[in-house]
Motif scaffolding. Structure first.
Motif, PDB file in Angstrom:
ATOM      1  N   GLY A  67      15.539  -6.596 -31.335  1.00 48.22           N
ATOM      2  CA  GLY A  67      15.325  -7.992 -31.525  1.00 48.22           C
ATOM      3  C   GLY A  67      15.552  -8.121 -33.200  1.00 48.22           C
ATOM      4  N   ASP A  68      15.598  -9.613 -33.263  1.00 49.26           N
ATOM      5  CA  ASP A  68      15.849  -9.964 -34.862  1.00 49.26           C
ATOM      6  C   ASP A  68      14.388 -10.252 -35.475  1.00 49.26           C
ATOM      7  OD1 ASP A  68      16.799 -11.002 -37.408  1.00 49.26           O
ATOM      8  OD2 ASP A  68      17.087 -13.053 -36.608  1.00 49.26           O
ATOM      9  N   VAL A  69      14.081  -9.598 -36.616  1.00 43.89           N
ATOM     10  CA  VAL A  69      12.877  -9.570 -37.217  1.00 43.89           C
ATOM     11  C   VAL A  69      12.885 -10.203 -38.578  1.00 43.89           C
ATOM     12  CG1 VAL A  69      11.498  -7.640 -35.909  1.00 43.89           C
ATOM     13  CG2 VAL A  69      13.033  -7.311 -37.793  1.00 43.89           C
ATOM     14  N   SER A  70      14.285 -10.965 -38.759  1.00 44.44           N
ATOM     15  CA  SER A  70      14.486 -11.360 -40.226  1.00 44.44           C
ATOM     16  C   SER A  70      13.410 -12.671 -40.469  1.00 44.44           C
ATOM     17  CB  SER A  70      15.827 -12.229 -40.113  1.00 44.44           C
ATOM     18  OG  SER A  70      16.183 -12.941 -39.286  1.00 44.44           O
ATOM     19  N   SER A  71      12.902 -13.374 -39.596  1.00 45.69           N
ATOM     20  CA  SER A  71      11.844 -14.531 -39.650  1.00 45.69           C
ATOM     21  C   SER A  71      10.440 -13.860 -39.775  1.00 45.69           C
ATOM     22  CB  SER A  71      12.059 -15.608 -38.434  1.00 45.69           C
ATOM     23  OG  SER A  71      11.558 -14.942 -37.440  1.00 45.69           O
ATOM     24  N   CYS A  72      10.264 -12.582 -39.861  1.00 51.02           N
ATOM     25  CA  CYS A  72       8.993 -11.763 -39.793  1.00 51.02           C
ATOM     26  C   CYS A  72       8.843 -11.599 -41.178  1.00 51.02           C
ATOM     27  CB  CYS A  72       8.764 -10.899 -38.855  1.00 51.02           C
ATOM     28  SG  CYS A  72       9.167 -11.336 -37.104  1.00 51.02           S
ATOM     29  N   ARG A  73       7.479 -11.316 -41.656  1.00 49.43           N
ATOM     30  CA  ARG A  73       7.100 -10.796 -42.881  1.00 49.43           C
ATOM     31  C   ARG A  73       7.180  -9.241 -42.867  1.00 49.43           C
ATOM     32  NH1 ARG A  73       2.126 -10.573 -46.560  1.00 49.43           N
ATOM     33  NH2 ARG A  73       1.132 -10.766 -44.498  1.00 49.43           N
ATOM     34  N   GLU A  74       7.715  -8.478 -43.569  1.00 53.14           N
ATOM     35  CA  GLU A  74       7.794  -7.033 -43.659  1.00 53.14           C
ATOM     36  C   GLU A  74       6.599  -6.485 -44.303  1.00 53.14           C
ATOM     37  OE1 GLU A  74      10.156  -3.197 -44.727  1.00 53.14           O
ATOM     38  OE2 GLU A  74      11.097  -4.970 -45.003  1.00 53.14           O
ATOM     39  N   LEU A  75       5.732  -5.680 -43.780  1.00 54.86           N
ATOM     40  CA  LEU A  75       4.577  -5.121 -44.233  1.00 54.86           C
ATOM     41  C   LEU A  75       4.840  -3.603 -44.645  1.00 54.86           C
ATOM     42  CD1 LEU A  75       1.790  -6.458 -41.589  1.00 54.86           C
ATOM     43  CD2 LEU A  75       2.533  -7.536 -43.785  1.00 54.86           C
ATOM     44  N   GLY A  76       5.796  -3.179 -44.061  1.00 55.43           N
ATOM     45  CA  GLY A  76       5.725  -1.753 -44.707  1.00 55.43           C
ATOM     46  C   GLY A  76       6.671  -0.799 -43.544  1.00 55.43           C
ATOM     47  N   LYS A  77       6.478   0.499 -43.951  1.00 57.61           N
ATOM     48  CA  LYS A  77       7.237   1.440 -43.001  1.00 57.61           C
ATOM     49  C   LYS A  77       6.292   2.501 -42.788  1.00 57.61           C
ATOM     50  CE  LYS A  77      10.658   5.089 -43.731  1.00 57.61           C
ATOM     51  NZ  LYS A  77      11.868   5.716 -44.442  1.00 57.61           N
ATOM     52  N   VAL A  78       6.319   2.904 -41.550  1.00 54.64           N
ATOM     53  CA  VAL A  78       5.231   4.225 -41.046  1.00 54.64           C
ATOM     54  C   VAL A  78       6.468   5.174 -40.413  1.00 54.64           C
ATOM     55  CG1 VAL A  78       3.229   2.587 -40.571  1.00 54.64           C
ATOM     56  CG2 VAL A  78       4.876   3.050 -38.850  1.00 54.64           C
ATOM     57  N   THR A  79       5.921   6.359 -40.804  1.00 51.39           N
ATOM     58  CA  THR A  79       6.717   7.401 -40.138  1.00 51.39           C
ATOM     59  C   THR A  79       5.730   8.357 -39.108  1.00 51.39           C
ATOM     60  OG1 THR A  79       8.431   7.247 -41.657  1.00 51.39           O
ATOM     61  CG2 THR A  79       8.247   9.374 -40.306  1.00 51.39           C
ATOM     62  N   VAL A  80       6.018   8.387 -37.819  1.00 52.77           N
ATOM     63  CA  VAL A  80       4.915   9.198 -37.131  1.00 52.77           C
ATOM     64  C   VAL A  80       5.802  10.510 -36.325  1.00 52.77           C
ATOM     65  CG1 VAL A  80       3.740   7.093 -36.644  1.00 52.77           C
ATOM     66  CG2 VAL A  80       5.506   7.536 -35.145  1.00 52.77           C
ATOM     67  N   SER A  81       4.821  11.337 -36.119  1.00 48.23           N
ATOM     68  CA  SER A  81       5.843  12.596 -35.598  1.00 48.23           C
ATOM     69  C   SER A  81       4.444  13.022 -34.405  1.00 48.23           C
ATOM     70  CB  SER A  81       5.843  13.437 -36.559  1.00 48.23           C
ATOM     71  OG  SER A  81       4.697  14.030 -37.270  1.00 48.23           O
ATOM     72  N   VAL A  82       5.332  13.795 -33.466  1.00 51.15           N
ATOM     73  CA  VAL A  82       4.710  14.502 -32.698  1.00 51.15           C
ATOM     74  C   VAL A  82       5.169  15.757 -32.323  1.00 51.15           C
ATOM     75  CG1 VAL A  82       3.898  12.541 -31.394  1.00 51.15           C
ATOM     76  CG2 VAL A  82       5.841  13.536 -30.595  1.00 51.15           C
ATOM     77  N   MET A  83       4.941  16.900 -31.519  1.00 51.77           N
ATOM     78  CA  MET A  83       5.240  17.934 -31.042  1.00 51.77           C
ATOM     79  C   MET A  83       6.663  17.631 -30.315  1.00 51.77           C
ATOM     80  SD  MET A  83       2.301  20.787 -31.114  1.00 51.77           S
ATOM     81  CE  MET A  83       3.456  22.269 -30.670  1.00 51.77           C
ATOM     82  N   ASP A  84       7.807  18.151 -30.494  1.00 48.40           N
ATOM     83  CA  ASP A  84       8.817  18.064 -29.649  1.00 48.40           C
ATOM     84  C   ASP A  84       9.152  19.172 -28.702  1.00 48.40           C
ATOM     85  OD1 ASP A  84       9.959  18.974 -31.937  1.00 48.40           O
ATOM     86  OD2 ASP A  84      11.704  17.926 -31.491  1.00 48.40           O
ATOM     87  N   ARG A  85       8.497  20.197 -29.568  1.00 48.77           N
ATOM     88  CA  ARG A  85       8.822  21.756 -28.779  1.00 48.77           C
ATOM     89  C   ARG A  85       7.489  22.500 -28.515  1.00 48.77           C
ATOM     90  NH1 ARG A  85      14.006  23.840 -29.002  1.00 48.77           N
ATOM     91  NH2 ARG A  85      13.017  25.833 -28.872  1.00 48.77           N
ATOM     92  N   VAL A  86       7.430  23.237 -27.577  1.00 48.62           N
ATOM     93  CA  VAL A  86       6.141  24.097 -27.248  1.00 48.62           C
ATOM     94  C   VAL A  86       6.799  25.413 -27.106  1.00 48.62           C
ATOM     95  CG1 VAL A  86       4.120  24.622 -25.925  1.00 48.62           C
ATOM     96  CG2 VAL A  86       4.891  22.072 -26.103  1.00 48.62           C
ATOM     97  N   GLY A  87       6.496  26.041 -28.391  1.00 48.93           N
ATOM     98  CA  GLY A  87       7.380  27.222 -28.385  1.00 48.93           C
ATOM     99  C   GLY A  87       8.993  27.206 -28.141  1.00 48.93           C
ATOM    100  N   PRO A  88       9.384  27.852 -27.222  1.00 45.45           N
ATOM    101  CA  PRO A  88      10.900  27.954 -27.161  1.00 45.45           C
ATOM    102  C   PRO A  88      11.374  26.611 -26.387  1.00 45.45           C
ATOM    103  CG  PRO A  88       9.978  29.501 -25.688  1.00 45.45           C
ATOM    104  CD  PRO A  88       9.042  28.996 -26.466  1.00 45.45           C
ATOM    105  N   VAL A  89      10.477  25.812 -25.637  1.00 42.07           N
ATOM    106  CA  VAL A  89      10.487  24.821 -24.714  1.00 42.07           C
ATOM    107  C   VAL A  89      10.514  23.209 -25.344  1.00 42.07           C
ATOM    108  CG1 VAL A  89       9.764  23.917 -22.367  1.00 42.07           C
ATOM    109  CG2 VAL A  89       9.470  26.404 -22.979  1.00 42.07           C
ATOM    110  N   ASP A  90      11.604  22.624 -24.966  1.00 44.08           N
ATOM    111  CA  ASP A  90      11.861  21.500 -25.431  1.00 44.08           C
ATOM    112  C   ASP A  90      10.661  20.554 -24.655  1.00 44.08           C
ATOM    113  OD1 ASP A  90      13.329  21.816 -27.445  1.00 44.08           O
ATOM    114  OD2 ASP A  90      14.994  21.379 -26.328  1.00 44.08           O
ATOM    115  N   ARG A  91      10.108  19.492 -25.157  1.00 38.33           N
ATOM    116  CA  ARG A  91       9.121  18.666 -24.447  1.00 38.33           C
ATOM    117  C   ARG A  91      10.438  17.641 -24.001  1.00 38.33           C
ATOM    118  NH1 ARG A  91       5.118  15.823 -27.182  1.00 38.33           N
ATOM    119  NH2 ARG A  91       4.177  15.360 -25.253  1.00 38.33           N
ATOM    120  N   ASN A  92       9.700  16.915 -22.797  1.00 40.07           N
ATOM    121  CA  ASN A  92      10.430  15.742 -22.300  1.00 40.07           C
ATOM    122  C   ASN A  92      10.921  14.710 -23.295  1.00 40.07           C
ATOM    123  OD1 ASN A  92      10.649  13.125 -20.824  1.00 40.07           O
ATOM    124  ND2 ASN A  92      10.591  14.420 -19.160  1.00 40.07           N
TER     125      ASN A  92
END
Length: 132
Positions: free
Chosen positions: A36-61
Motif C-alpha cells: 500500500g501507499d504510505v506517502s501520506s503517512c509520517r515515517e517514524l523510522g526503520k526496524v530490522t527484526v530477525s528470527v532463526m530460519d534454520r535449526v541445525g541443518p534443517v530450514d524452518r518453514n
C-alpha cells in the motif's frame, strides 16, 4: 539407523516450534501495508527484526518465518507509537527490515488481491488453507 532417527526427531520437532513469538496487546492495532501507499503517512523510522530460519541443518518453514518476522515488526512498531508497518525488503537469512509509519485515520490502500481489514477491528485472525 535407530540412532540416526533418535537424533533427527528432536531437530524436526524444534523446526515446528513457533519459538514463543506472540503479538503484544499494543501491536494488535498496527496494520501491515504489504504494498500500500504510505506517502501520506509520517515515517517514524526503520526496524530490522530477525528470527532463526534454520535449526541445525534443517530450514524452518518459510511461511512461519515470515509470520514471525511480521509479528516482531508489529511489536517493535507499537513501541515507536506507529500504527502501520511496511516491509522494505524480502527476508534474508531470517532477518527483514520494516518501515514504521504513523498514518492515523488515513487508510492505507490494500495490496491487489487482498481484502482490507477494517481498521476498527483489532481481533482479525487468519487460518491456513488446507489443500486436499
Amino acid at each position: 539407523m535407530r540412532k540416526t532417527l533418535l537424533l533427527l526427531v528432536p531437530v524436526l520437532l524444534l523446526g515446528a516450534c513457533s519459538w514463543g513469538i506472540t503479538l503484544d496487546d499494543a501491536a494488535k492495532n498496527v496494520r501491515t501495508a504489504w504494498s500500500g501507499d504510505v506517502s501520506s503517512c509520517r515515517e517514524l523510522g526503520k526496524v530490522t527484526v530477525s528470527v532463526m530460519d534454520r535449526v541445525g541443518p534443517v530450514d524452518r518453514n518459510d511461511i512461519k518465518v515470515r509470520d514471525e518476522l511480521e509479528v516482531l515488526a508489529r511489536n517493535e512498531a507499537a513501541k515507536m507509537h506507529a500504527d502501520t508497518i511496511k516491509p522494505l525488503a524480502e527476508p534474508a537469512d531470517g532477518s527483514q527490515p520494516w518501515g514504521a509509519y504513523q498514518c492515523g485515520a488515513t487508510a492505507v490502500p490494500p495490496a491487489a488481491g487482498r481484502h482490507p481489514v477494517p481498521a476498527s477491528k483489532g481481533d482479525a485472525q487468519t487460518f491456513p488453507i488446507k489443500s486436499g
